[in-house]
Design a protein around this motif. Sequence first.
Motif, PDB file in Angstrom:
ATOM      1  N   GLU A 169      87.042  97.124 -26.033  1.00 31.37           N
ATOM      2  CA  GLU A 169      87.876  98.217 -25.529  1.00 31.37           C
ATOM      3  C   GLU A 169      88.716  97.729 -24.354  1.00 31.37           C
ATOM      4  O   GLU A 169      89.342  98.520 -23.660  1.00 31.37           O
ATOM      5  CB  GLU A 169      87.005  99.386 -25.056  1.00 31.37           C
ATOM      6  CG  GLU A 169      86.183 100.019 -26.142  1.00 31.37           C
ATOM      7  CD  GLU A 169      87.000 100.762 -27.173  1.00 31.37           C
ATOM      8  OE1 GLU A 169      88.061 101.303 -26.810  1.00 31.37           O
ATOM      9  OE2 GLU A 169      86.596 100.777 -28.337  1.00 31.37           O
ATOM     10  N   HIS A 469      79.264 103.566 -23.599  1.00 28.58           N
ATOM     11  CA  HIS A 469      79.542 102.301 -24.272  1.00 28.58           C
ATOM     12  C   HIS A 469      79.748 101.236 -23.208  1.00 28.58           C
ATOM     13  O   HIS A 469      79.793 101.534 -22.027  1.00 28.58           O
ATOM     14  CB  HIS A 469      80.836 102.409 -25.098  1.00 28.58           C
ATOM     15  CG  HIS A 469      80.731 103.252 -26.332  1.00 28.58           C
ATOM     16  ND1 HIS A 469      80.782 102.731 -27.595  1.00 28.58           N
ATOM     17  CD2 HIS A 469      80.578 104.578 -26.496  1.00 28.58           C
ATOM     18  CE1 HIS A 469      80.663 103.703 -28.489  1.00 28.58           C
ATOM     19  NE2 HIS A 469      80.537 104.848 -27.844  1.00 28.58           N
ATOM     20  N   GLU A 537      83.210 103.576 -20.862  1.00 25.27           N
ATOM     21  CA  GLU A 537      83.135 102.137 -21.161  1.00 25.27           C
ATOM     22  C   GLU A 537      82.697 101.467 -19.874  1.00 25.27           C
ATOM     23  O   GLU A 537      83.481 101.250 -18.959  1.00 25.27           O
ATOM     24  CB  GLU A 537      84.500 101.609 -21.624  1.00 25.27           C
ATOM     25  CG  GLU A 537      84.982 102.181 -22.959  1.00 25.27           C
ATOM     26  CD  GLU A 537      84.250 101.617 -24.165  1.00 25.27           C
ATOM     27  OE1 GLU A 537      83.462 100.666 -23.986  1.00 25.27           O
ATOM     28  OE2 GLU A 537      84.454 102.133 -25.274  1.00 25.27           O
TER      29      GLU A 537
END
Length: 839
Positions: A169, A469, A537
């Motif tokens: 990402e 994540h 993230e």
Amino acid sequence: MNAVSRRRSRRRHGLVAVAACTAASLFTGTASAATVTAPGVSDRSCIDGKRTDAAVGSQSVTVPGVSAVSARLSGAGGNWDLAVVDESGRVVAGSAFAGGDEIAEGFATAPGELHVQACRRTGSDPTAELEVETVELTEPAPRLQMVRIATPTEDSAAELASSGFDLTEHGGDGFVDAVLHGPVEAALLADQGFDFEVLIADLAARSVAERTAESRAAARGGGGGAGLPSGRTDTYRELADYSEEMQALAEENPKLVRYFTLKKETYSGRPVEAIEVAPGVKRRDGRPTFVMTGVHHAREWPSSEHTLEFAYELINGLKDGDKKTRRLLKRARVVFVPLVNPDGFNLSRSAGAALGASGGRDAPGGDETANLVIEGEYHRKNCRFLESTGMEGGSCTQQPDNGVAHFGVDPNRNYGGFWGGPGAATGDEAPFMDTAADYRGPGPFSEPETQNIRKLVSSRQVTTLITNHTFSNLVLRPPGLQAQGKPRDDKLLTKLGNAMAAENGYTSQRGFQLYDTSGTTEDWSYNATSGLGYTFEIGPDAFHPTYSTVADEYRGNTENAEGGGNSAAYMKALKSTGKTKRHSLIKGKAPKRSFLTLSKKFKTPTSPVLDGNGEEGDVILLPEKLKSKLVVGRKGRFDWHVNPSTRPIVDPDVKRIEPRRGKPSDPVEFAGTIVGAAPTCADFETEDPACFNDHPFKVKSGKGIDNGTAAVRIEWPEPGSDWDLKVFRDSDGDGTSEGEKKALGSSAQAATNSEETTIARPGLKPGKYVARVVNFSALSPYTGRVAFGKTPKTEVKTGIEKYTLACRAKKGGKVLSREKIAIDRGERLAVDLRKTCAK
Ligand SMILES: [Zn+2]
């Protein structure tokens, strides 16, 4: 068979051959099954080390070298656990689920004897069935690398996003970071015309170094990462640690913590475990729910650590009488699912542990084989066995995962909302086919992992959801696809996202801002339930760095964080969950102890489902049912905190948009040079024509034209320069923005070298427009472009949706009253069921 399909099947075949050969050469193993007996009972941990006491039944197996080990226990009554221990005393694999069915899988790193121990913790039957399988791993390991791939243009970024490579990402202007699985992939990438630079030349070596640093720190006594609420300091938890700790938390705190498993087992047969935390956790009251999940993606270990640590923080707060925690949890309850994808996690985590223990290829006596497990450690997806690889069932851990053969479905591309659109692999694109890193799966919600979260979120009033994540320091909010346009709750989503990002120092942005994604968790949950949803993230640059960084990110001891890290960010989400004006409230009177349900049926649209050639097919409409329950208290009153009844995509203010037949117009290019002086003009809201350039353009209509969206973008060479952008309708038709009141779109970021805004129907009407480019602190000229797109085919309905509120005297009883309820965000609604629901 026509030419097209023949070509495709041959492509598929080429790939399969690679995977299938590898599979065949690897299956040199042993299997055994036996009844084991544990005459005694002892409620002690089975996963701490070797045990030989009377509460243990065991078996020995010998492995010739680096091997995958899989042990399964079944047929036992009560609660049993299972572990595989090597000669050094290292627990190679463990399993500590509730009940007697266990699956322990991991990797032995050296030749020798393995002690497989079945531990009877409760129950009266001393016997159980134990199966053990080992497979020696002999194939040389590919060298995994972290690379930075150049995406100089938007087209190249889009092409990369749909390439099937293993992207992170983490990206920015002109690049995306990715994991390259060996030289085959490096060559493929180069073949496709992408330039890349190597960031980490050998992820296995990095991994060994990090695990070694962790054990050295632990040996010194301090460990890294002091300051986690659980007190853990040494290294990442393994699967069985999660099971054991979650059960212990519930057993020790029965009024505060409830342990349960989600509806579906995984492909390997594992349960997916959860805990719910709140004072009076077992009451069926009307508190709203905050759901937090970790590890959709197998290798993202910090995501489950933070999820479980926040549970500890709340439980500790409740136990210690912390007033703030108690106040927040009187207004909300929290459900934690640390490991959405336990199969994938166990593969990744046990491979990581084995690699760390072996010392890798550079250790004395180490060879390429020692690193073989690195492919497992970097596994991303779940453990579905793919058609193309020819593998059929068995153990996920024992599957070869070399080169391009990454099995599994990406659970974070498998949710039903907007499933099948851009930013996910269809499974039909060469060269990766269904081994692509972001393979969306054969259908929306085809996977047990996503079905579980769907069921959980559909059976409660989840007003906030955070899915954790790693990595790239982002707080992402819907939408995941740019074509979805601005969500109805954009302001609120942005406000909470920014507030959380102020704590952890991450960048708060919309999901699509790095690249389009479809089928993600919050894009479904938000659009199906109206509950606010976010993806975190975690961390700047690695999927699972040294353990001390987990505490640093949690507490905000990082370069970026200006506040209290993720701990404080999660607290903000919890506080927001309980804020009535951010959801809806049904205030009711009803006969005491009556049983209420609030339900709603509707259909969630997918994206127009893309095929392997990038052609759009039909939208699938998925039947959905939301149903939550409440038991009225002793005083005959209830406060039911619920999500708004009308879904975000059913906009009460927007008429249904039919796509026009035709194609978008050709793009319009423009360019501009510096106007005005920066210090006086540095104002995005300036109306001084000396401070901006105007670029008129037309949105055409007519036969064969469908201009459903207009994306206006400006770019300049260096990020130190700053132009801002506004787009107006040219209502007086004079070709300038002067006198035009409200901008239809704008973009004013700092420290970038581009700005972009997209206007879509129904706001985008045929006629004249002007793009205003404001000199904020420009150092160089810019170029610009208006790109037109087709009308998004997403179904936009108009109107208001309602819940059905049903009342029974007790659970399972006859429905005594049923009424329809429409409730909007921030609204309170009074209902009185005392007469209608009386027996
Ligand atoms: Zn992820």
